[in-house]
Design a protein around this motif. Structure first.
Motif: not given
Length: 141
Positions: A15-28, A30-44
């Motif tokens: 429960h801290g501010p560093r988790s925001v960037g880490r969660a964002r990087r994890l999502l990015i 997986h978006l690439a692995a799922w062929d959803l990189a075109h949604l990166t900006d919005t999902a981020e």
């Protein structure tokens, strides 16, 4: 033969501010692995807003973690943030001179209203949003 990437990714965060960037990087990743990189900006932006809200506003007892859950849906990704707070966040209109208060309005605009707050088993809540090209009725819930 390559193994299919999992369609659901769950991770626990401090429960801290560093988790925001880490969660964002994890999502990015997986978006690439799922062929959803075109949604990166919005999902981020969406995951940043939801995790930031949890870090800043959830009055979690000391030591409680935040969980993210990303699920590949038919035309995008469902983003969930789970925390120990029982308070239901609400979208509001911030005044022009306010420095904060626009996060859920932004999520609402980015998702065409496909977001919400749901109860969960045990303590707390989950806030979810669907980032997709079109409507994904099966992802709402």
């Amino acid at each position: 033969m390559a193994e299919e990437p999992s369609s659901v990714v769950v991770r626990m965060w401090p429960h801290g501010p560093r988790s925001v960037g880490r969660a964002r990087r994890l999502l990015i990743r997986h978006l690439a692995a799922w062929d959803l990189a075109h949604l990166t900006d919005t999902a981020e932006l969406i995951v940043s807003e939801l995790v930031t809200n949890s870090v800043n506003h959830a009055r979690a007892p000391h030591g409680r973690l935040i969980a993210t859950r990303f699920e590949r849906v038919e035309s995008g990704v469902r983003i969930e943030v789970h925390d120990a707070d029982d308070h239901k966040p609400e979208r509001r209109e911030a005044l022009s001179d306010e420095e904060s208060g626009r996060g859920l309005a932004l999520v609402d605009a980015l998702t065409n209203g496909r977001w919400g707050v749901s109860e969960r088993l045990g303590v707390g809540r989950l806030v979810w949003a669907v980032c997709a090209e079109g409507g994904t009725e099966e992802a709402l819930g």
